[in-house]
Design a protein around this motif. Structure first.
Motif, short mmCIF file in Angstrom:
data_model
loop_
_atom_site.label_atom_id
_atom_site.label_comp_id
_atom_site.label_asym_id
_atom_site.label_seq_id
_atom_site.Cartn_x
_atom_site.Cartn_y
_atom_site.Cartn_z
N SER A 1 0.83 -1.21 0.00
CA SER A 1 0.00 0.00 0.00
C SER A 1 0.86 1.26 0.00
O SER A 1 0.52 2.27 -0.63
N GLU B 1 -0.63 0.73 -10.61
CA GLU B 1 -0.68 -0.73 -10.51
C GLU B 1 0.34 -1.37 -11.45
O GLU B 1 0.99 -2.36 -11.10
N LEU C 1 -9.92 7.83 -6.43
CA LEU C 1 -9.85 6.58 -5.68
C LEU C 1 -10.92 6.57 -4.60
O LEU C 1 -11.07 7.54 -3.85
N HIS D 1 -11.44 2.43 -10.08
CA HIS D 1 -11.06 2.33 -8.67
C HIS D 1 -12.09 2.97 -7.75
O HIS D 1 -11.79 3.28 -6.59
N THR E 1 -9.47 1.61 -1.98
CA THR E 1 -8.04 1.45 -2.21
C THR E 1 -7.29 1.81 -0.93
O THR E 1 -7.53 2.86 -0.33
#
Length: 299
Positions: free
Chosen positions: A20, A37, A93, A290, A295
């Motif tokens: 993370s 990613e 996100l 997302h 996330t």
């Protein structure tokens, strides 16, 4: 440990435990979760081939790999943005409400701050993010960006001055943002033009990112009157099939607009001195992937 209870090998365990953090570094440098990613995939491929016996600090080593991969990707992304249709906004996100508890992290990933970071050169952005957000030492950053520590200090000073001149003034609490969003939502849904004008700063800027896929404003709209009329007209066009819901985006309260149950639009606000100075609307469906699940972000 893996999800099924099996013990991971040391390389995988180190990567998973810092994943993370590495994603947050890559995202803050790129403004794109999809590209972040991809950077993590490239980081893993390089990390898997490292002799761990030569690594003193696994976290620092992983951050260094991620930074170098993100810098390469950032230069490619810059060329892609040159041909982008309409304004380019960071990829939103969906984040857990507790991200806001880390005020510095939430500020660094806010839509407003991410747009400020877009104005930095690639190396400046990397140095600023690693120093100001993640607190890395100049020697560590120098290794990550392939510069001398003295040069990194100069770059950091220049980047801080650049950001300070453009970042939102003062810290806005979550409660203030939530209250402004609620008032904004009421005014938009009811078509209350005067209510909108009361909320917007005279020089408010509205940006809309459709990426050439969905209809959006082709250029920034500036001024309370123009922005208020545009918002009122937009809601009228959506009609009763649209629903507006509160959510958390990039560590801050935001709004999602759904049409027939599907997310069509994500709206984040920039608030300064009690007034809305920026409205950031993302419609490009390629940037909404997302928003389906939260996330994890960390420092």
């Amino acid at each position: 440990m893996s999800d099924d209870g099996r013990r991971l090998d040391p390389a995988t365990e180190a990567f998973v435990s810092h994943r993370s953090l590495l994603f947050t570094v890559a995202y803050e440098m790129l403004g794109s979760a999809v590209d972040a990613e991809d950077v993590l995939q490239e980081t893993w491929l390089r990390w898997a081939g490292v002799d761990l016996g030569t690594v003193r600090d696994r976290r620092a080593y992983l951050v260094r790999i991620t930074t170098r991969q993100a810098l390469d990707r950032l230069r490619t992304l810059g060329r892609r943005k040159e041909s982008y249709v309409g304004p380019w906004l960071p990829e939103p996100l969906l984040t857990a409400p507790d991200v806001a508890e880390d005020v510095e992290l939430a500020d660094s990933v806010s839509m407003a701050m991410m747009l400020v970071l877009e104005t930095l050169a690639p190396t400046e952005r990397a140095v600023f993010v690693l120093r100001e957000v993640f607190g890395l030492g100049y020697d560590e950053i120098a290794e990550a960006v392939d510069k001398r520590p003295a040069a990194v200090r100069q770059i950091a000073h220049r980047a801080r001055s650049h950001v300070a001149a453009r970042r939102p003034r003062g810290v806005v609490s979550t409660a203030e943002t939530r209250a402004a969003l609620a008032a904004f939502r009421r005014a938009v849904e009811t078509g209350d033009l005067q209510g909108l004008l009361d909320l917007l700063a005279p020089d408010v800027v509205a940006l809309s990112d459709g990426g050439g896929i969905k209809q959006a404003m082709p250029r920034p709209t500036v001024g309370a009157g123009k922005v208020a009329r545009l918002l009122a007209a937009g809601v009228a066009a959506w009609g009763p099939v649209a629903t507006v819901e509160p959510t958390h985006v990039n560590g801050h309260p935001a709004l999602t607009l759904r049409i027939d149950g599907e997310i069509d639009l994500v709206v984040a606000l920039r608030i300064e001195d009690g007034a809305i100075t920026g409205i950031y609307s993302v419609r490009n469906p390629e940037k909404l992937t997302h928003m389906v699940r939260e996330t994890a972000l960390s420092r």
